[in-house]
Design a protein around this motif. Structure first.
Motif, PDB file in Angstrom:
ATOM      1  N   PHE A 135      -4.480  -0.723  -6.428  1.00 13.09           N
ATOM      2  CA  PHE A 135      -4.789  -2.149  -6.557  1.00 13.09           C
ATOM      3  C   PHE A 135      -3.559  -3.047  -6.631  1.00 13.09           C
ATOM      4  CE2 PHE A 135      -8.353   0.047  -8.811  1.00 13.09           C
ATOM      5  CZ  PHE A 135      -9.307  -0.116  -7.826  1.00 13.09           C
ATOM      6  N   ALA A 136      -2.351  -2.499  -6.688  1.00 14.88           N
ATOM      7  CA  ALA A 136      -1.146  -3.329  -6.810  1.00 14.88           C
ATOM      8  C   ALA A 136      -0.704  -3.794  -5.433  1.00 14.88           C
ATOM      9  CB  ALA A 136      -0.033  -2.562  -7.514  1.00 14.88           C
ATOM     10  N   THR A 137      -1.504  -4.670  -4.809  1.00 15.98           N
ATOM     11  CA  THR A 137      -1.168  -5.232  -3.506  1.00 15.98           C
ATOM     12  C   THR A 137      -0.688  -6.676  -3.659  1.00 15.98           C
ATOM     13  OG1 THR A 137      -3.523  -5.719  -3.198  1.00 15.98           O
ATOM     14  CG2 THR A 137      -2.671  -3.707  -2.214  1.00 15.98           C
ATOM     15  N   ALA A 138      -1.536  -7.560  -4.194  1.00 18.78           N
ATOM     16  CA  ALA A 138      -1.085  -8.919  -4.501  1.00 18.78           C
ATOM     17  C   ALA A 138      -0.130  -8.927  -5.690  1.00 18.78           C
ATOM     18  CB  ALA A 138      -2.275  -9.830  -4.786  1.00 18.78           C
ATOM     19  N   GLY A 139      -0.224  -7.905  -6.552  1.00 19.11           N
ATOM     20  CA  GLY A 139       0.673  -7.828  -7.697  1.00 19.11           C
ATOM     21  C   GLY A 139       0.094  -7.001  -8.813  1.00 19.11           C
ATOM     22  N   TYR A 140       0.778  -7.028  -9.962  1.00 15.40           N
ATOM     23  CA  TYR A 140       0.303  -6.315 -11.147  1.00 15.40           C
ATOM     24  C   TYR A 140       0.554  -7.158 -12.384  1.00 15.40           C
ATOM     25  CZ  TYR A 140       4.959  -5.209 -12.978  1.00 15.40           C
ATOM     26  OH  TYR A 140       6.215  -5.312 -13.519  1.00 15.40           O
ATOM     27  N   PHE A 191      16.950 -12.262  -4.148  1.00 13.46           N
ATOM     28  CA  PHE A 191      16.298 -10.970  -3.960  1.00 13.46           C
ATOM     29  C   PHE A 191      15.625 -10.885  -2.598  1.00 13.46           C
ATOM     30  CE2 PHE A 191      13.137 -13.638  -6.160  1.00 13.46           C
ATOM     31  CZ  PHE A 191      12.059 -13.546  -5.291  1.00 13.46           C
ATOM     32  N   LEU A 192      15.546  -9.670  -2.110  1.00 14.76           N
ATOM     33  CA  LEU A 192      14.771  -9.323  -0.929  1.00 14.76           C
ATOM     34  C   LEU A 192      13.973  -8.075  -1.286  1.00 14.76           C
ATOM     35  CD1 LEU A 192      13.949  -9.479   2.053  1.00 14.76           C
ATOM     36  CD2 LEU A 192      16.004  -8.129   2.598  1.00 14.76           C
ATOM     37  N   LYS A 193      12.646  -8.209  -1.274  1.00 17.08           N
ATOM     38  CA  LYS A 193      11.781  -7.107  -1.657  1.00 17.08           C
ATOM     39  C   LYS A 193      10.904  -6.702  -0.478  1.00 17.08           C
ATOM     40  CE  LYS A 193      11.394  -8.704  -6.469  1.00 17.08           C
ATOM     41  NZ  LYS A 193      10.448  -9.098  -7.555  1.00 17.08           N
ATOM     42  N   SER A 194      10.643  -5.421  -0.368  1.00 18.28           N
ATOM     43  CA  SER A 194       9.746  -4.929   0.667  1.00 18.28           C
ATOM     44  C   SER A 194       9.046  -3.680   0.154  1.00 18.28           C
ATOM     45  CB  SER A 194      10.518  -4.608   1.956  1.00 18.28           C
ATOM     46  OG  SER A 194      11.465  -3.573   1.729  1.00 18.28           O
ATOM     47  N   GLY A 195       7.835  -3.462   0.650  1.00 20.02           N
ATOM     48  CA  GLY A 195       7.124  -2.280   0.181  1.00 20.02           C
ATOM     49  C   GLY A 195       5.737  -2.166   0.765  1.00 20.02           C
ATOM     50  N   ILE A 196       5.163  -0.996   0.584  1.00 24.39           N
ATOM     51  CA  ILE A 196       3.798  -0.702   0.998  1.00 24.39           C
ATOM     52  C   ILE A 196       2.999  -0.333  -0.242  1.00 24.39           C
ATOM     53  CG2 ILE A 196       2.320   0.804   2.394  1.00 24.39           C
ATOM     54  CD1 ILE A 196       4.657   1.205   4.280  1.00 24.39           C
ATOM     55  N   GLY A 197       1.849  -0.954  -0.419  1.00 30.71           N
ATOM     56  CA  GLY A 197       0.938  -0.623  -1.506  1.00 30.71           C
ATOM     57  C   GLY A 197      -0.429  -0.284  -0.934  1.00 30.71           C
ATOM     58  N   PHE A 198      -1.431  -0.169  -1.794  1.00 30.02           N
ATOM     59  CA  PHE A 198      -2.769   0.166  -1.315  1.00 30.02           C
ATOM     60  C   PHE A 198      -3.799  -0.196  -2.370  1.00 30.02           C
ATOM     61  CE2 PHE A 198      -1.770   3.713  -4.003  1.00 30.02           C
ATOM     62  CZ  PHE A 198      -2.987   4.163  -4.497  1.00 30.02           C
ATOM     63  N   HIS A 199      -5.049  -0.316  -1.942  1.00 31.60           N
ATOM     64  CA  HIS A 199      -6.165  -0.307  -2.878  1.00 31.60           C
ATOM     65  C   HIS A 199      -7.190   0.710  -2.387  1.00 31.60           C
ATOM     66  CE1 HIS A 199      -7.951  -3.847  -0.379  1.00 31.60           C
ATOM     67  NE2 HIS A 199      -8.512  -2.737   0.039  1.00 31.60           N
ATOM     68  N   SER A 200      -7.760   1.428  -3.309  1.00 29.39           N
ATOM     69  CA  SER A 200      -8.750   2.434  -2.939  1.00 29.39           C
ATOM     70  C   SER A 200     -10.096   1.766  -2.680  1.00 29.39           C
ATOM     71  CB  SER A 200      -8.890   3.478  -4.055  1.00 29.39           C
ATOM     72  OG  SER A 200      -9.430   2.884  -5.219  1.00 29.39           O
ATOM     73  N   ASN A 201     -10.966   2.481  -2.007  1.00 28.58           N
ATOM     74  CA  ASN A 201     -12.329   2.015  -1.758  1.00 28.58           C
ATOM     75  C   ASN A 201     -13.324   2.772  -2.622  1.00 28.58           C
ATOM     76  OD1 ASN A 201     -11.811  -0.025   0.039  1.00 28.58           O
ATOM     77  ND2 ASN A 201     -12.169   1.198   1.860  1.00 28.58           N
ATOM     78  N   ASP A 202     -14.513   2.207  -2.750  1.00 26.11           N
ATOM     79  CA  ASP A 202     -15.584   2.813  -3.524  1.00 26.11           C
ATOM     80  C   ASP A 202     -15.902   4.212  -2.991  1.00 26.11           C
ATOM     81  OD1 ASP A 202     -18.559   3.392  -4.103  1.00 26.11           O
ATOM     82  OD2 ASP A 202     -18.131   1.687  -5.409  1.00 26.11           O
ATOM     83  N   THR A 203     -16.118   5.153  -3.895  1.00 23.34           N
ATOM     84  CA  THR A 203     -16.405   6.539  -3.518  1.00 23.34           C
ATOM     85  C   THR A 203     -17.577   6.641  -2.554  1.00 23.34           C
ATOM     86  OG1 THR A 203     -15.488   7.493  -5.556  1.00 23.34           O
ATOM     87  CG2 THR A 203     -17.179   8.773  -4.418  1.00 23.34           C
ATOM     88  N   ARG A 204     -18.643   5.872  -2.794  1.00 19.35           N
ATOM     89  CA  ARG A 204     -19.821   5.949  -1.934  1.00 19.35           C
ATOM     90  C   ARG A 204     -19.504   5.480  -0.521  1.00 19.35           C
ATOM     91  NH1 ARG A 204     -22.858   2.680  -6.512  1.00 19.35           N
ATOM     92  NH2 ARG A 204     -20.735   1.857  -6.479  1.00 19.35           N
ATOM     93  N   LEU A 205     -18.680   4.445  -0.398  1.00 18.30           N
ATOM     94  CA  LEU A 205     -18.274   3.950   0.909  1.00 18.30           C
ATOM     95  C   LEU A 205     -17.402   4.982   1.620  1.00 18.30           C
ATOM     96  CD1 LEU A 205     -17.973   1.609   2.981  1.00 18.30           C
ATOM     97  CD2 LEU A 205     -15.970   0.902   1.666  1.00 18.30           C
ATOM     98  N   VAL A 206     -16.485   5.592   0.882  1.00 13.04           N
ATOM     99  CA  VAL A 206     -15.580   6.588   1.454  1.00 13.04           C
ATOM    100  C   VAL A 206     -16.365   7.765   2.028  1.00 13.04           C
ATOM    101  CG1 VAL A 206     -13.857   8.326   0.843  1.00 13.04           C
ATOM    102  CG2 VAL A 206     -13.582   5.970   0.061  1.00 13.04           C
ATOM    103  N   LEU A 207     -17.356   8.239   1.286  1.00 14.17           N
ATOM    104  CA  LEU A 207     -18.108   9.411   1.722  1.00 14.17           C
ATOM    105  C   LEU A 207     -19.069   9.088   2.858  1.00 14.17           C
ATOM    106  CD1 LEU A 207     -18.775  11.010  -1.763  1.00 14.17           C
ATOM    107  CD2 LEU A 207     -17.191  11.799  -0.013  1.00 14.17           C
ATOM    108  N   GLU A 208     -19.448   7.819   2.987  1.00 10.98           N
ATOM    109  CA  GLU A 208     -20.281   7.416   4.116  1.00 10.98           C
ATOM    110  C   GLU A 208     -19.482   7.371   5.412  1.00 10.98           C
ATOM    111  OE1 GLU A 208     -21.969   3.686   3.179  1.00 10.98           O
ATOM    112  OE2 GLU A 208     -23.354   4.461   1.659  1.00 10.98           O
ATOM    113  N   ARG A 209     -18.171   7.090   5.295  1.00 11.53           N
ATOM    114  CA  ARG A 209     -17.320   6.952   6.472  1.00 11.53           C
ATOM    115  C   ARG A 209     -16.076   7.819   6.321  1.00 11.53           C
ATOM    116  NH1 ARG A 209     -17.534   0.313   6.953  1.00 11.53           N
ATOM    117  NH2 ARG A 209     -19.764   0.092   6.577  1.00 11.53           N
ATOM    118  N   PRO A 210     -16.224   9.138   6.301  1.00  4.78           N
ATOM    119  CA  PRO A 210     -15.094  10.016   5.992  1.00  4.78           C
ATOM    120  C   PRO A 210     -13.976   9.999   7.026  1.00  4.78           C
ATOM    121  CG  PRO A 210     -16.990  11.287   6.730  1.00  4.78           C
ATOM    122  CD  PRO A 210     -17.468   9.882   6.526  1.00  4.78           C
TER     123      PRO A 210
END
Length: 746
Positions: free
Chosen positions: A214-219, A517-536
């Motif tokens: 969930f740390a995409t927009a920030g934390y 400063f110059l910052k760069s990076g890749i983050g992520f947010h996970s998806n709901d388990t039910r959604l993940v298993l519907e579209r593996p």
């Protein structure tokens, strides 16, 4: 022979000096035994310096017995001390003093934004959990219904809903709920008693290797006080039959031993015609112990419960026709119940001059039940469209973080290695159709979810004279398991997925007054388990966010600080709120870019002014031009105010502005913006403090939560609308709201 004797003397002198010049290890605390983070420790003889870490520890090299050191930090009295021993840990206790912006010095080891947040917390105290989130510049919140539901969050062009794209923790314990019954990342912060908050640590963007899901927009991480200097009891009362009582009780406050308990009770009818019947109970206890071997142990336990009724989101047409008022309801049987019990144990130890370890273990038990009606009679023209979302979950997690620091020719580095896990065991995660809360018409989903997240990260900070280079990488591995209770057979579905998140940041401290400063990076947010298993086979299992920031902090005058940033963020997948089902679902790729500006000015010794401005441009990448607006994404937000603290009197006048924003993809429906002013003041008389809070000082009419929703309502004559209507549905913002309080300190 003479050369041999000379060499021997040099060696003896070297051995003698090395035995005298050693590392000074210590810890800096305030009068409540809470660590002072980022304190500046300077060796007066050599001007070598060190900073305290997140637990208040420091290691200063090249110190001899009899040398002097200086310890300073903004908001505390500067101390000059003589080193009398090096064979034991040095503990320094600092006393708070008035905030002085002239004391701010930019350093490679410090985050200026977090320093400024401490200023804001000191000069603008809060008394509600939701107000704490507003300490993050550019972050806006909106309450959906009833006061007990998690707030809707807006940040950097995101409608984050309840927490999909911001990582929120309290003392290292996660607040975000994965695969939640109401929405992914649901973050209910109401279990936090605001008077116990010591520090707000935050950053924007996916640039921190120790922050994961969930740390995409920030934390945002809230740190509670380790101890209390004094006990206090306060009582508040005011508009809408609102009563709030808070007690903070100091049990132990010794050099190596401290403990306190805190309690909060809040009840309110709210401004709605149908009473909210809202009440909340919070209990918290914290115990801290410092051992002779340098270990520091902290144990936290808390319990929270809340229940409420709600009037829900109402359509504009029902208000404009006169069928209901702005504070009326079409279904006043909405509402909910939630509770949370937390246990957390933290252990930290400075093992030697170079090695520091911190361990964290936590457990939470959580209950949730929410009744909502977004569409009224769209789906069921007889019984209505009320839904129930509920779940029961247990969360267990642990993390170990090891930091190794070393000096080298021309600079120093510290290497941070972390490993951890989080496991969510969710029972009876359900979406059902109900009527008047007491009868179940149908069940759409019900099942048990087990979601595990194992992770590790490596973070390197290499500091030269003025430049700090910070590369890092994080690896997250997820295991998803779901048993659908609506199927007759026991047939759990499972899936594994992993994501790698690299980071690279540069911080250049040109002087005490300029940092870039110059910052760069890749983050992520996970998806709901039910959604993940519907579209593996879909890439949406762990969608990534690609971000970059370019900016700086500038001390333009001794008491004037400006911080700024240009930023860009692209997501592989977005989430869209679906009002007719009361859930969220994924959509396509998005792109955002914008500007952040912040200003802090101390006019004199007791008047402070601050302002934060954000501009965000948010669009969907895969949709056609003109049809690619992101619903509810904020474009321009501004917050600011004037605070004062003189002798026994203190207070603040605060303003927040949210511009009109699109409510649908083609910008044909607009969510109206607003400007709100709040005022607070208090006066101390010996052990008593008297004061007041006023929300919405000008009694403006505004819409707090807004959605473009298709619905069908029953009209005043009892007949159903002939056809559904799609338009703005909203919850009204709080009108003029006055609360007075008295506080007794002992």
């Amino acid at each position: 022979m003479k050369k041999t004797l000379l060499l021997a003397n040099i060696l003896l002198l070297g051995v003698s000096y090395s035995s005298l010049a050693q590392a000074l290890k210590g810890r800096i605390l305030d009068q409540t035994s809470s660590p002072v983070i980022g304190a500046y420790v300077i060796h007066n003889e050599s001007e070598h310096h060190a900073h305290t870490n997140g637990s208040g520890y420091f290691v200063l090299q090249g110190v001899s017995i009899g040398d002097s050191i200086q310890v300073s930090h903004m908001g505390y009295e500067t101390q000059n001390l003589k080193v009398e021993a090096l064979d034991r840990e040095f503990t320094i206790r600092m006393r708070e003093t008035a905030i002085e912006l002239g004391e701010v010095v930019f350093s490679q080891d410090l985050n200026p934004l977090n320093t400024l947040s401490r200023i804001d917390l000191r000069t603008n105290p809060v008394n509600t959990s939701q107000d704490i989130l507003r300490k993050v510049p550019g972050l806006f919140i909106g309450q959906h219904a009833g006061g007990g539901k998690a707030e809707q969050i807006f940040l950097r062009g995101f409608d984050i809903d309840h927490g999909t794209d911001i990582n929120i923790t309290v003392d290292g314990m996660p607040v975000n709920m994965v695969s939640h019954a109401h929405g992914q990342g649901y973050s209910d912060l109401h279990f936090l008693i605001p008077e116990t908050v010591e520090r707000v640590d935050f950053d924007k963007g996916p640039y921190n290797a120790d922050k994961g899901n969930f740390a995409t927009a920030g934390y945002v991480n809230f740190q509670t006080k380790r101890g209390l200097d004094k006990s206090s009891v306060s009582v508040q009362g005011g508009s809408f039959n609102t009563v709030r009582t808070v007690g903070l009780f100091n049990l132990i406050n010794e050099k190596k031993n401290n403990a306190y308990i805190a309690a909060e009770y809040l009840a309110s009818d709210g401004p709605f015609e149908a009473s909210q019947n809202f009440n909340r109970i919070n209990l918290m206890g914290r115990y801290g112990l410092s051992l002779d071997d340098g270990s520091d142990i902290s144990l936290i336990a808390s319990y929270f419960t809340s229940k409420w009724d709600a009037s829900g989101q109402i359509p504009i047409r029902a208000v404009e026709s006169g069928q209901i008022s702005r504070f009326g309801a079409l279904d006043d049987t909405e509402g909910g119940y939630t509770s949370r019990t937390n246990l957390g144990l933290t252990h930290a130890k400075q093992i030697n001059d170079r090695l520091f370890i911190k361990n964290n273990v936590y457990y939470s038990n959580y209950d949730f039940e929410l009744f909502s009606n977004f569409t009224f009679f769209l789906e069921d023209s007889v019984n209505g469209d009320q839904i129930r979302q509920r779940e029961n979950r247990a969360i267990f997690g642990a993390e170990s973080q090891l930091t190794y620091s070393k000096l080298f020719s021309g600079g120093e580095y510290d290497l941070q290695f972390g490993v951890g896990l989080r496991n969510d065991d969710i029972r009876d995660n359900e979406l059902a159709g109900t009527k008047n809360r007491d009868s179940v018409r149908f069940v759409t989903q019900r099942g048990d979810i087990t979601e595990s997240n194992y992770y590790t990260y490596l973070n390197l900070n290499v500091s030269f004279d003025k430049l700090r280079i910070n590369p890092g990488v994080r690896v997250d591995y997820f295991n998803y398991l779901y048993q659908d209770e609506l199927t007759p057979a026991y047939d759990p579905k499972s899936l594994n997925a992993a994501v790698v998140s690299p980071k690279l940041n540069f911080i250049y401290t040109a002087s005490d007054n300029v940092q870039l400063f110059l910052k760069s990076g890749i983050g992520f947010h996970s998806n709901d388990t039910r959604l993940v298993l519907e579209r593996p086979n879909n890439e949406s299992i762990l969608p990534r966010a690609f971000g970059a920031d370019l900016g700086g902090s500038f001390k333009l005058m001794p008491r004037l600080i400006l911080n700024s940033a240009l930023w860009v963020l692209r997501l592989e997948q977005e989430f869209v709120y679906v009002g007719d089902a009361g859930i969220v679902e994924p959509s396509g790729r998005t792109s955002r870019r914008g500007v952040d500006l912040g200003l802090r000015w101390q006019a004199n010794n007791w008047i402070y002014l601050d302002g934060d401005f954000t501009y965000s441009y948010a669009r969907s990448i895969d949709d056609a031009e003109g049809e690619n607006f992101i619903p509810l994404a904020p474009r321009i937000t501004t917050t600011g105010g004037l605070s004062f603290e003189k002798d026994r009197l203190s207070g603040a006048l605060r303003a927040r502005y949210l511009q009109d924003r699109p409510a649908n993809e083609d910008n044909s429906v607009i969510a109206e913006g607003y400007t709100i002013l709040d005022l607070n003041a208090n006066y101390r008389v010996n052990a008593f403090t008297f004061g007041f809070f006023i929300e919405n000082l000008l009694n403006s009419e505004w819409r707090e939560a807004q959605f473009d929703t298709e619905s069908r309502i029953r009209l005043a004559n009892g007949q159903l609308e002939p056809e559904p209507v799609s338009e703005i549905h909203f919850t009204p913002g709080t009108p003029f709201n006055f609360r007075g309080f008295v506080k007794f300190t002992f």
